[in-house]
Design a protein around this motif. Structure first.
Motif, PDB file in Angstrom:
ATOM      1  N   ASP A   1       0.862  -1.182   0.000  1.00 38.81           N
ATOM      2  CA  ASP A   1       0.000   0.000   0.000  1.00 38.81           C
ATOM      3  C   ASP A   1       0.896   1.228   0.000  1.00 38.81           C
ATOM      4  O   ASP A   1       1.528   1.543   1.010  1.00 38.81           O
ATOM      5  N   MET A   2       0.952   1.917  -1.126  1.00 44.09           N
ATOM      6  CA  MET A   2       1.776   3.118  -1.244  1.00 44.09           C
ATOM      7  C   MET A   2       0.866   4.331  -1.253  1.00 44.09           C
ATOM      8  O   MET A   2       0.154   4.590  -2.218  1.00 44.09           O
ATOM      9  N   GLY A   3       0.861   5.038  -0.158  1.00 45.57           N
ATOM     10  CA  GLY A   3       0.048   6.239  -0.046  1.00 45.57           C
ATOM     11  C   GLY A   3       0.898   7.479  -0.156  1.00 45.57           C
ATOM     12  O   GLY A   3       1.910   7.505  -0.862  1.00 45.57           O
ATOM     13  N   GLY A   4       0.518   8.504   0.574  1.00 45.05           N
ATOM     14  CA  GLY A   4       1.250   9.760   0.502  1.00 45.05           C
ATOM     15  C   GLY A   4       2.469   9.799   1.394  1.00 45.05           C
ATOM     16  O   GLY A   4       3.420  10.528   1.135  1.00 45.05           O
ATOM     17  N   THR A   5       2.465   8.977   2.468  1.00 46.14           N
ATOM     18  CA  THR A   5       3.515   9.067   3.474  1.00 46.14           C
ATOM     19  C   THR A   5       4.300   7.780   3.630  1.00 46.14           C
ATOM     20  O   THR A   5       5.512   7.802   3.812  1.00 46.14           O
ATOM     21  N   SER A   6       3.609   6.635   3.576  1.00 46.51           N
ATOM     22  CA  SER A   6       4.267   5.375   3.902  1.00 46.51           C
ATOM     23  C   SER A   6       4.031   4.315   2.840  1.00 46.51           C
ATOM     24  O   SER A   6       3.183   4.456   1.953  1.00 46.51           O
ATOM     25  N   PHE A   7       4.788   3.236   2.966  1.00 51.53           N
ATOM     26  CA  PHE A   7       4.677   2.057   2.114  1.00 51.53           C
ATOM     27  C   PHE A   7       4.494   0.886   3.055  1.00 51.53           C
ATOM     28  O   PHE A   7       5.406   0.509   3.796  1.00 51.53           O
ATOM     29  N   ASP A   8       3.288   0.300   3.050  1.00 50.77           N
ATOM     30  CA  ASP A   8       2.915  -0.726   4.019  1.00 50.77           C
ATOM     31  C   ASP A   8       2.924  -2.089   3.344  1.00 50.77           C
ATOM     32  O   ASP A   8       2.241  -2.300   2.331  1.00 50.77           O
TER      33      ASP A   8
ATOM     34  N   LEU B   1       2.901  -6.617   9.767  1.00 49.58           N
ATOM     35  CA  LEU B   1       3.091  -5.535   8.805  1.00 49.58           C
ATOM     36  C   LEU B   1       4.502  -4.983   8.902  1.00 49.58           C
ATOM     37  O   LEU B   1       5.085  -4.908   9.986  1.00 49.58           O
ATOM     38  N   HIS B   2       5.030  -4.593   7.760  1.00 46.87           N
ATOM     39  CA  HIS B   2       6.310  -3.883   7.736  1.00 46.87           C
ATOM     40  C   HIS B   2       6.065  -2.555   7.032  1.00 46.87           C
ATOM     41  O   HIS B   2       5.602  -2.527   5.891  1.00 46.87           O
ATOM     42  N   ILE B   3       6.361  -1.459   7.712  1.00 50.57           N
ATOM     43  CA  ILE B   3       6.039  -0.130   7.189  1.00 50.57           C
ATOM     44  C   ILE B   3       7.320   0.688   7.068  1.00 50.57           C
ATOM     45  O   ILE B   3       8.108   0.768   8.019  1.00 50.57           O
ATOM     46  N   ILE B   4       7.519   1.285   5.898  1.00 51.56           N
ATOM     47  CA  ILE B   4       8.677   2.153   5.697  1.00 51.56           C
ATOM     48  C   ILE B   4       8.198   3.513   5.193  1.00 51.56           C
ATOM     49  O   ILE B   4       7.088   3.661   4.693  1.00 51.56           O
TER      50      ILE B   4
ATOM     51  N   MET C   1      11.664   0.433  -1.514  1.00 53.71           N
ATOM     52  CA  MET C   1      10.487  -0.424  -1.388  1.00 53.71           C
ATOM     53  C   MET C   1      10.840  -1.887  -1.637  1.00 53.71           C
ATOM     54  O   MET C   1      10.313  -2.781  -0.964  1.00 53.71           O
ATOM     55  N   VAL C   2      11.716  -2.156  -2.597  1.00 52.28           N
ATOM     56  CA  VAL C   2      12.155  -3.529  -2.859  1.00 52.28           C
ATOM     57  C   VAL C   2      12.843  -4.096  -1.616  1.00 52.28           C
ATOM     58  O   VAL C   2      12.606  -5.254  -1.220  1.00 52.28           O
ATOM     59  N   LYS C   3      13.668  -3.290  -0.981  1.00 52.46           N
ATOM     60  CA  LYS C   3      14.343  -3.730   0.247  1.00 52.46           C
ATOM     61  C   LYS C   3      13.325  -4.043   1.337  1.00 52.46           C
ATOM     62  O   LYS C   3      13.463  -5.018   2.073  1.00 52.46           O
ATOM     63  N   GLY C   4      12.293  -3.211   1.426  1.00 56.41           N
ATOM     64  CA  GLY C   4      11.258  -3.446   2.426  1.00 56.41           C
ATOM     65  C   GLY C   4      10.513  -4.746   2.177  1.00 56.41           C
ATOM     66  O   GLY C   4      10.221  -5.502   3.116  1.00 56.41           O
ATOM     67  N   ILE C   5      10.182  -5.040   0.911  1.00 58.67           N
ATOM     68  CA  ILE C   5       9.495  -6.293   0.580  1.00 58.67           C
ATOM     69  C   ILE C   5      10.390  -7.488   0.897  1.00 58.67           C
ATOM     70  O   ILE C   5       9.931  -8.504   1.440  1.00 58.67           O
TER      71      ILE C   5
ATOM     72  N   THR D   1       9.993 -11.185   3.206  1.00 57.07           N
ATOM     73  CA  THR D   1       9.894 -12.391   2.369  1.00 57.07           C
ATOM     74  C   THR D   1      11.247 -13.095   2.263  1.00 57.07           C
ATOM     75  O   THR D   1      11.484 -14.083   2.961  1.00 57.07           O
ATOM     76  N   VAL D   2      12.132 -12.570   1.463  1.00 52.61           N
ATOM     77  CA  VAL D   2      13.403 -13.231   1.185  1.00 52.61           C
ATOM     78  C   VAL D   2      14.194 -13.470   2.469  1.00 52.61           C
ATOM     79  O   VAL D   2      14.754 -14.558   2.688  1.00 52.61           O
ATOM     80  N   GLN D   3      14.224 -12.471   3.353  1.00 52.00           N
ATOM     81  CA  GLN D   3      14.999 -12.607   4.587  1.00 52.00           C
ATOM     82  C   GLN D   3      14.376 -13.590   5.571  1.00 52.00           C
ATOM     83  O   GLN D   3      14.994 -13.955   6.563  1.00 52.00           O
ATOM     84  N   ARG D   4      13.143 -14.028   5.294  1.00 57.32           N
ATOM     85  CA  ARG D   4      12.496 -15.051   6.129  1.00 57.32           C
ATOM     86  C   ARG D   4      12.473 -16.410   5.441  1.00 57.32           C
ATOM     87  O   ARG D   4      11.785 -17.316   5.867  1.00 57.32           O
ATOM     88  N   GLY D   5      13.208 -16.513   4.353  1.00 51.51           N
ATOM     89  CA  GLY D   5      13.272 -17.781   3.645  1.00 51.51           C
ATOM     90  C   GLY D   5      12.097 -18.052   2.739  1.00 51.51           C
ATOM     91  O   GLY D   5      11.863 -19.192   2.333  1.00 51.51           O
ATOM     92  N   ILE D   6      11.326 -17.025   2.390  1.00 50.14           N
ATOM     93  CA  ILE D   6      10.156 -17.173   1.533  1.00 50.14           C
ATOM     94  C   ILE D   6      10.552 -16.889   0.094  1.00 50.14           C
ATOM     95  O   ILE D   6      11.161 -15.859  -0.199  1.00 50.14           O
ATOM     96  N   ASP D   7      10.209 -17.806  -0.814  1.00 52.64           N
ATOM     97  CA  ASP D   7      10.517 -17.634  -2.236  1.00 52.64           C
ATOM     98  C   ASP D   7       9.477 -16.696  -2.839  1.00 52.64           C
ATOM     99  O   ASP D   7       8.363 -17.108  -3.172  1.00 52.64           O
ATOM    100  N   VAL D   8       9.838 -15.437  -2.963  1.00 51.00           N
ATOM    101  CA  VAL D   8       8.889 -14.421  -3.407  1.00 51.00           C
ATOM    102  C   VAL D   8       8.468 -14.618  -4.857  1.00 51.00           C
ATOM    103  O   VAL D   8       7.444 -14.080  -5.298  1.00 51.00           O
TER     104      VAL D   8
END
Length: 692
Positions: free
Chosen positions: A292-299, A328-331, A429-433, A437-444
């Motif tokens: 979710d990319m709004g005006g302030t954050s990327f959730d 949730l991970h919010i940046i 945003m890619v780093k946040g995703i 996912t990837v850092q938890r061993g999930i094949d995105v």
């Protein structure tokens, strides 16, 4: 008397407050946006309610329910504007918040300038009561009432507005906390009290104390906001019921939200993940990364097996919370994220945002800094006359001036500076995703990227291609999709009973069944008071288990329905082993397993929302094309792109890039060489380049 057949969902963002209305008589959805009003967010909520009612053209008396995703608690944590709070702890443990887990935050591993956030309670307001309960709930030292009274005298002198009480092992025996609360209620009238045995009755004293303190810190702020909001909603929508979304993705009443303020933090973003899970199930996609990319954050949220992931080990603004919340991970990456040059001459974007006031330079509200929205406008991705449904014309010259200033510092042409801003925010945003996912061993690569928010569709394909994801989905009404999730959310209450550590082989099934039955009795009573009974009530039992000697547990839903039996315990342990092996690869069968907590999710099931389905008319999207305009792309510069109106598209159409799909609350960019297929509900399904 009007039939109350319509419902409104409200999601308050950093820049816009989104509203969506579903008409129960026609099934039609209507959406609108209003600027968020930071000084008093309830004003922006009422503006959005009035706007969506006008858009739908219905009688306000028909609105029976408003479901609200609140950011009041989140912003109070970010801005540190909560109540002046005191903490009463067991003697000898006044430094529980300062010591924490004696660990630096992960992002500070190699950056010594990053530290843990300061506790919400200053040390001089952390006082002690003489008492002690043992690890089996036994009283070792009786509560000394005089020590509580002395602490209350200090709290009164210091003018505390809220008090958190957190004693050792109170989750097994809450008698001392309850007695201390009674004393404090007598000596500190008007001060909000939170007891850890009511807020987070689980082991781990630091996390339990942090959660209880956060609840006290936010409760006066939330109570003031909710009372003000309810008064205003009653004025506009007489007799409409107001529900508040919680961080677990479920709704609750205003009355419960007042006392469970900590559970409302991040509730708006939680609605977005609920919506993503619901939309994925509607289209047979059960593995989704929602963004979710709004005006302030990327959730960023994760959906597996068609269900949003819930954790009990989360954090808000770096402070731990021991509650069931959507993972949730919010940046800080949104349309309003500000571009800036650091001391080394490198381009950065965010986390600081221009927000709603003054907003991006192109808003013409006094902002002068270049933002992501300004960059997208310069690159031709946004139409200055169609933004926000044409209600907010954009100032192209202001955007060009702001971006050109960044280009001058970098020694780049204006368009290349704008593209640089986009590349940097995309990388963030890619780093946040990857973090969830990837850092938890999930094949995105096995997941679809479901993108929404006002700014999300412009960036979605680039993000998916960077991660080699299978598909991009842009749902209908993406600009207000989180608000739609609020309407899709069921009412939910979570209950927990701590066992204090019971080895599975020694577990008494009858005792476990009695504890579950007690929670269910309470849950049914609460749901009945909210209008849910019979088939509309769903009770989900689960247990936290861990290997004896290990620190952290995994939550396992009971494998079968019915009363707990010895065989049921064995099946539960077997399910734990399978989950453990899935998460950590190896599990040694025969290890002693400990039952830590019993959990119950009590759900009041709402009527399922159905989106309007359109009939296919032609596979030629030409009828939906409204314009052509130059759009700037990496390495090739400006290229003519077809511009389509989302509402004119029909199922089966294929939109080939380069193309722009415009709608009142969002824009979707389809780059060169990609194709978007239109679903029956006008959802866009895009295969990124290289996806298998």
């Amino acid at each position: 008397m009007a039939i109350k057949s319509a419902r409104i969902g409200i999601d308050v963002g950093g820049t816009f407050t989104d509203a969506i209305l579903i008409d129960g008589q026609t099934g039609k959805l209507h959406s609108a946006k209003a600027f968020t009003t930071p000084k008093d967010r309830s004003s922006g909520v009422i503006d959005a309610i009035r706007a969506v009612i006008a858009e739908a053209g219905i009688d306000p008396a028909r609105i029976g329910e408003v479901v609200h995703g609140s950011t009041t608690g989140t912003n109070a944590l970010i801005e540190r504007t909560g109540a002046k709070t005191g903490l009463l702890v067991t003697a000898g443990f006044r430094d529980v918040l300062e010591i924490g887990r004696v660990m630096r935050p992960a992002e500070g591993l190699y950056d010594m300038s990053i530290d843990r956030p300061a506790p919400l309670v200053r040390r001089y307001l952390c006082l002690e009561a003489r008492e002690r309960v043992g690890p089996h709930g036994e009283v070792i030292v009786p509560l000394d009432d005089a020590s509580v009274e002395r602490a209350c005298d200090v709290f009164a002198q210091q003018g505390v507005e809220a008090l958190a009480i957190c004693f050792l092992f109170s989750f097994l025996n809450p008698a001392h906390e309850r007695r201390a609360a009674a004393i404090a209620e007598r000596l500190l009238p008007g001060v909000h009290l939170s007891q850890s045995n009511l807020v987070s009755p689980e082991y781990r004293e630091y996390e339990r104390a942090s959660t209880t303190v956060m609840n006290s810190y936010l409760a006066p702020v939330m109570t003031s906001y909710l009372d003000r909001l309810k008064t205003r909603v009653d004025e506009v929508l007489n007799e409409a019921r107001l529900f508040i979304i919680q961080a677990n993705g479920g709704a609750t009443t205003v009355e419960i939200a007042r006392n469970r303020a900590v559970a409302t933090v991040n509730s708006g973003p939680a609605g977005g993940v609920v919506a993503a899970a619901w939309y994925g199930r509607e289209h047979g996609r059960d593995r989704i990364v929602s963004v979710d990319m709004g005006g302030t954050s990327f959730d960023i949220g994760l959906v597996e097996n068609g269900v949003s992931q819930v954790t009990t080990d989360g954090n808000f603004q770096g402070l731990p919370v021991k509650l069931p919340i959507i993972d949730l991970h919010i940046i800080g990456a949104g349309g309003g994220s500000i571009a800036w040059i650091d001391a080394g001459g490198a381009l950065n974007v965010g986390p600081k945002s221009a927000g709603a006031e003054p907003g991006p330079a192109c808003y013409g509200r006094g902002g002068t800094a270049a933002t992501v929205t300004d960059a997208n406008l310069v690159l031709g991705r946004l139409d200055p006359m169609l933004f926000h449904g044409g209600r907010t014309p954009l100032d192209v010259m202001a955007a060009r001036t702001a971006v050109a200033d960044i280009g001058h510092e970098l020694g780049l042409p204006m368009e290349e500076a704008a593209l640089g801003i986009i590349k940097v925010v995309n990388a963030n945003m890619v780093k946040g995703i990857a973090t969830v996912t990837v850092q938890r061993g999930i094949d995105v690569r096995e997941f679809a990227l479901l993108s929404f928010g006002g700014a999300g569709g412009v960036h979605a394909v680039d993000l998916a291609e960077s991660l080699d994801m299978a598909e991009v989905i842009v749902p209908p009404l993406p600009g207000v999709f989180s608000a739609l999730g609020l309407l899709a959310a069921d009412v939910r209450h979570d209950y927990v009973t701590a066992l204090g550590g019971v080895i599975s082989t020694a577990a008494d099934p009858d005792s476990i069944e009695r504890l579950f039955h007690g929670m269910e009795k309470t849950a049914r009573h609460v749901l009945d008071s909210e209008g849910f009974s019979g088939d509309a009530v769903r009770l989900v039992r689960s247990v936290d288990l861990k290997v004896v000697g290990q620190t952290y547990e995994l939550n396992v839903e009971l494998p079968r329905a019915g009363p707990m039996t010895k065989n049921g315990v064995d099946l539960l342990v077997a399910a734990f082993g399978r989950l453990y092996r899935q998460r950590y690869v190896f599990f040694y069968d025969g290890e002693p397993i400990e039952l830590v907590n019993l959990r119950l999710a009590a759900i009041g099931v709402r009527e399922v929302i159905r989106l309007a389905q359109f009939e296919p008319q032609t596979d030629d999207p030409e009828r939906a094309r409204i314009a052509r305009r130059p759009v700037y792309f990496d390495k090739v510069g400006f290229r003519e792109a077809n511009v389509f109106e989302r509402g004119r598209l029909r199922p089966g159409m294929a939109v080939h890039g380069p193309a722009i799909v415009e709608e009142p609350t969002s824009v979707t960019l389809i780059p060169m060489g990609r194709t978007a297929t239109v679903a029956p509900d006008l959802g866009l399904f895009i295969r990124p380049r290289g996806a298998s």
